[in-house]
Design a protein around this motif. Structure first.
Motif, PDB file in Angstrom:
ATOM      1  N   ARG A  44     -15.342  -4.310 -32.458  1.00 45.06           N
ATOM      2  CA  ARG A  44     -16.268  -3.231 -33.268  1.00 45.06           C
ATOM      3  C   ARG A  44     -16.371  -3.547 -34.617  1.00 45.06           C
ATOM      4  NH1 ARG A  44     -15.013   0.247 -29.260  1.00 45.06           N
ATOM      5  NH2 ARG A  44     -12.781   0.829 -29.718  1.00 45.06           N
ATOM      6  N   ALA A  47     -18.525  -6.735 -35.083  1.00 49.62           N
ATOM      7  CA  ALA A  47     -20.038  -6.274 -34.628  1.00 49.62           C
ATOM      8  C   ALA A  47     -20.634  -5.700 -36.033  1.00 49.62           C
ATOM      9  CB  ALA A  47     -20.238  -5.489 -33.487  1.00 49.62           C
ATOM     10  N   TRP A  52     -23.224  -7.410 -32.921  1.00 50.43           N
ATOM     11  CA  TRP A  52     -22.622  -7.842 -31.468  1.00 50.43           C
ATOM     12  C   TRP A  52     -23.336  -9.029 -30.692  1.00 50.43           C
ATOM     13  CZ3 TRP A  52     -25.329  -7.271 -26.855  1.00 50.43           C
ATOM     14  CH2 TRP A  52     -26.520  -6.758 -26.720  1.00 50.43           C
ATOM     15  N   GLU A  53     -24.531  -9.187 -30.860  1.00 47.11           N
ATOM     16  CA  GLU A  53     -25.147 -10.377 -30.178  1.00 47.11           C
ATOM     17  C   GLU A  53     -24.892 -11.703 -30.436  1.00 47.11           C
ATOM     18  OE1 GLU A  53     -29.144  -8.982 -30.892  1.00 47.11           O
ATOM     19  OE2 GLU A  53     -29.386  -8.245 -28.731  1.00 47.11           O
ATOM     20  N   ASN A  75     -25.916  -2.869 -24.785  1.00 47.47           N
ATOM     21  CA  ASN A  75     -26.154  -2.493 -26.032  1.00 47.47           C
ATOM     22  C   ASN A  75     -24.737  -2.861 -26.675  1.00 47.47           C
ATOM     23  OD1 ASN A  75     -24.449  -0.290 -25.402  1.00 47.47           O
ATOM     24  ND2 ASN A  75     -25.870   0.983 -24.822  1.00 47.47           N
ATOM     25  N   GLU A  76     -24.513  -2.321 -28.135  1.00 50.65           N
ATOM     26  CA  GLU A  76     -23.282  -2.600 -28.684  1.00 50.65           C
ATOM     27  C   GLU A  76     -21.991  -2.230 -27.955  1.00 50.65           C
ATOM     28  OE1 GLU A  76     -21.100  -1.763 -32.929  1.00 50.65           O
ATOM     29  OE2 GLU A  76     -23.334  -2.264 -33.086  1.00 50.65           O
TER      30      GLU A  76
END
Length: 115
Positions: A44, A47, A52-53, A75-76
Motif C-alpha cells: 500500500r 502504491a 499500484w499498476e 483496482n488498488e
C-alpha cells in the motif's frame, strides 16, 4: 545510504540488478519474497508512491496463470491483495532508497537515483 532490494533471487532481472549494485559499490539488504513474503501494508505504501499498476507484473507467468476472475476488474485494493498472496506477481525488483522508490531495473534511472 540504506537500500533495500525486494525480489526473488532466481529472477533474471533481480540478478542483473544485484550485479549492477555490486559493481557500483552500493550496499543493500535483500528481501526475498519467497522466504519472507510480501507485506500488504508495504505494498500500500509503494502504491501511494508509484501507483499500484506499475507494481503489478501482468506479463509474468504467475499473473497469467491466475483465474480470470482474479485478473479482471482490478483496482488498488484487489491488486494489493493479489500481490500479497502471490508475490511473484509483483514487478521486480522494487528498491527502497533514501530518495524514494524504484520499480523494475533500469540502469540509467538507478544510476541517477542511487549515485
Amino acid at each position: 545510504m540504506t537500500v533495500t532490494v525486494y525480489g526473488i533471487p532466481n529472477c533474471d532481472t533481480v540478478k542483473k540488478a544485484r550485479a549492477w549494485l555490486d559493481l557500483s559499490g552500493i550496499s543493500y539488504t535483500f528481501h526475498d519474497y519467497k522466504k519472507a513474503g510480501a507485506d500488504a501494508d508495504k505494498l500500500r505504501d509503494w502504491a501511494r508512491v508509484a501507483g499500484w499498476e506499475p507494481l503489478l507484473n501482468r506479463a509474468g507467468t504467475t499473473f497469467r496463470k491466475l483465474p480470470e476472475s482474479e485478473r479482471e476488474g482490478l483496482n488498488e485494493t484487489r491488486a494489493i491483495t493479489l500481490m500479497a498472496a502471490h508475490p511473484s506477481a509483483i514487478r521486480r525488483p522494487v528498491v527502497e532508497h533514501p530518495g524514494g522508490l524504484l520499480v523494475g531495473f533500469d540502469a540509467a534511472a538507478w544510476g541517477a537515483a542511487l549515485r
